[in-house]
Design a protein around this motif. Structure first.
Motif, mmCIF file in Angstrom:
data_model
loop_
_atom_site.group_PDB
_atom_site.id
_atom_site.type_symbol
_atom_site.label_atom_id
_atom_site.label_comp_id
_atom_site.label_asym_id
_atom_site.label_seq_id
_atom_site.Cartn_x
_atom_site.Cartn_y
_atom_site.Cartn_z
ATOM 1 N N TRP A 428 0.838 -1.209 0.000
ATOM 2 C CA TRP A 428 0.000 0.000 0.000
ATOM 3 C C TRP A 428 0.871 1.256 0.000
ATOM 4 C CZ3 TRP A 428 -2.987 2.255 4.778
ATOM 5 C CH2 TRP A 428 -3.809 3.315 4.352
ATOM 6 N N CYS A 429 0.435 2.242 -0.788
ATOM 7 C CA CYS A 429 1.157 3.517 -0.883
ATOM 8 C C CYS A 429 0.832 4.436 0.287
ATOM 9 C CB CYS A 429 0.791 4.202 -2.191
ATOM 10 S SG CYS A 429 -0.953 4.688 -2.251
ATOM 11 N N CYS A 434 -6.734 5.166 -2.019
ATOM 12 C CA CYS A 434 -6.630 3.752 -2.392
ATOM 13 C C CYS A 434 -7.352 2.896 -1.349
ATOM 14 C CB CYS A 434 -5.173 3.323 -2.502
ATOM 15 S SG CYS A 434 -4.314 4.172 -3.842
ATOM 16 N N CYS A 457 1.593 -0.473 -4.726
ATOM 17 C CA CYS A 457 0.330 -0.401 -3.979
ATOM 18 C C CYS A 457 -0.703 -1.370 -4.574
ATOM 19 C CB CYS A 457 -0.187 1.035 -4.065
ATOM 20 S SG CYS A 457 -1.881 1.267 -3.478
ATOM 21 N N CYS A 460 -3.073 1.571 -6.800
ATOM 22 C CA CYS A 460 -2.515 2.517 -7.788
ATOM 23 C C CYS A 460 -1.127 2.073 -8.240
ATOM 24 C CB CYS A 460 -2.488 3.929 -7.196
ATOM 25 S SG CYS A 460 -1.228 4.134 -5.920
HETATM 26 ZN ZN LIG Z 1 -2.084 3.517 -3.813
#
Ligand SMILES: [Zn+2]
Length: 474
Positions: A428-429, A434, A457, A460
């Motif tokens: 995950w970013c 998201c 991520c 994304c």
């Molecule tokens: Zn993301």
């Protein structure tokens, strides 16, 4: 207790839970939606859990205290995030003593504000720190979709609140109590848990950082079993908690709070239950051993009863034992009743067994049933209870392992997540946008993990900062 077939635990887990908690006499419905009556059996279970945790809370340097049930509404409004988070769930008293109150009183949803108000009075100098307080209490958070033990308007819990001189000490405290909770869940409730940090959107309203410990139920949904927070220093400021530090200057303390609720019972019931009813871990079971004298019609059953009492006496030094000597019920009906209630060990004593100087000992898992010599019964049962405690944890760990998947992109696991549930470890970013995607599948991030398995991520094209655990939850 009438004999009633429970819903199929494999096919309809939610309904099984919904009925087993009533049939086993843990709870009953009250006339107030969302508020449940915890019956004596459920209360004993809670008292056992409470005793274990209370002992550790004291051993780790905290003192118990009790604060008011009501909180002035202005207290809740002092901290912006706190008021925003709790407003929709508040119950507010506007009238009392036959007239309208000058200031409405909130029924406590949690006691940060009240306790911080008191901390401001008690903390004058660095010598007053650390201040480590715990409260056992009931709190109210209005619940639209109540489910006994898991989501209830009124619930029982402990809330620890501490103040420290340094940020490091506060962090150590929050982590230490998280570890205490993990030990309680795993060593006593036999529920395997994963501990980690909550995302920004999932953290406690008013916390800088929230640690959580989460369990995964057999139906693939996660349960947040408790949390430990590093509270925003803003609380210390808005409540005027200034004190004189070691350098003689005015300073504000670093705060924590941590809580675990009667939800622990719900998770334990779901984790271990089976087609016959509850299966309670021996270390917390209100009754660990039930003795059932097998009475014969038309004979004097005094000898059987006498042996039953002798066995009870032998065992009672080490464990909680109940003799079910109700002559109006058949042994079969008694077996059914105590299996439903999840009592770990059953001892049957009949006339033939006495002649041989033996009793029959069976465990609730249905894995062992043996004739045991009278003078060996105490040692035998002791070991059986310990083995069962271990077996429950191992079986639960296996269930969680089977439902824990690593997956790269949401698109590849969204169908399974929605239909089967389970823990999904992914990258995950840390962008909340998201995270919002998960809502489409009624799922959320449960906790951030320290590992980094994935480059990108789950949603994304940005780089992943670390892994995150995703699941649907109770
Ligand atoms: Zn993301």
């Amino acid at each position: 207790m009438s004999k009633k077939t429970l819903p199929d635990i494999e096919k309809d887990f939610a309904q099984w839970y919904q009925e087993v908690i009533y049939e086993a006499e843990l709870v009953d419905k009250s006339p107030i939606r969302g508020c449940f009556v915890i019956r004596p059996y459920g209360t004993s279970l809670w008292e056992n859990i409470k005793a274990i945790l209370d002992k550790r809370i004291k051993e780790t340097g905290h003192q118990n205290a009790m604060f008011p049930l009501f909180i002035p509404q202005s207290f809740i409004s002092k901290e912006a995030e706190h008021v925003e988070g709790f407003s929709p769930e508040l119950a507010i008293v506007t009238h009392a003593g036959g007239k309208e109150l000058e200031e409405p009183l909130v029924v406590r949803p949690t006691s940060e504000t009240m306790i911080h108000y008191m901390f401001a009075k008690w903390i004058r100098s660095w010598r007053d720190l650390p201040l480590k307080i715990n409260q056992w209490a009931n709190v109210v958070r209005w619940e639209m979709r109540p489910r006994a033990f898991l989501r209830t308007t009124e619930f029982f819990w402990q809330e620890g609140h501490t103040a420290h001189e340094t940020a490091q000490e506060a962090e150590q405290e929050a982590k230490m109590m998280l570890q205490e909770y993990v030990n309680l869940a795993q060593d006593y409730l036999a529920v395997p848990v994963i501990a980690g940090v909550k995302s920004e959107s999932e953290k406690f309203p008013g916390a800088d950082k929230t640690f959580t410990f989460e369990a995964l139920m057999p139906d693939g949904k996660a349960v947040q079993m408790g949390t430990s927070h590093i509270i925003s220093r803003n609380f210390a400021k808005v409540f005027g908690m200034s004190y004189q530090n070691r350098e003689g200057q005015l300073d504000f303390p670093y705060l924590t709070s941590w809580g675990a609720t009667s939800r622990l019972i719900g998770a334990t019931v779901m984790m271990h239950g089976d087609a016959k009813g509850l299966v309670l871990p021996p270390k917390i079971a209100p009754t660990q051993v039930v003795i059932i004298p097998i009475f014969k019609k038309g004979v004097d059953n005094a000898a059987v009863l006498e042996v039953a009492e002798t066995v009870k006496e032998k065992l009672s030094k080490e464990m909680s034992v109940f003799v079910d000597d109700d002559e109006a019920k058949t042994p079969g009906a008694k077996f059914y009743k105590w299996e439903l209630k999840g009592v770990p060990v059953r001892i049957e004593i009949g006339p033939r067994d006495i002649k041989e100087g033996k009793v029959v000992v069976a465990d609730r898992l249905g894995e062992s049933k043996e004739a045991v010599a009278l003078d060996e019964v105490a040692t035998y049962v002791q070991k059986l209870l310990a083995d069962m405690q271990k077996a429950l944890f191992e079986a639960a760990s296996q269930k969680v392992k089977d439902q824990w998947k690593k997956a790269e992109k949401l698109a590849s696991f969204s169908k399974d997540l929605a239909e089967k549930g389970g823990f999904y470890q992914t990258g995950w970013c840390r962008n909340p946008e998201c995270e919002k995607e998960l809502k489409k599948y009624q799922a959320t991030t449960r906790c951030l993990l320290e590992e980094k398995t994935f480059e990108k991520c789950f949603h994304c094209d940005q780089d992943s900062i670390s892994d995150v655990l995703v699941a649907k939850s109770y």
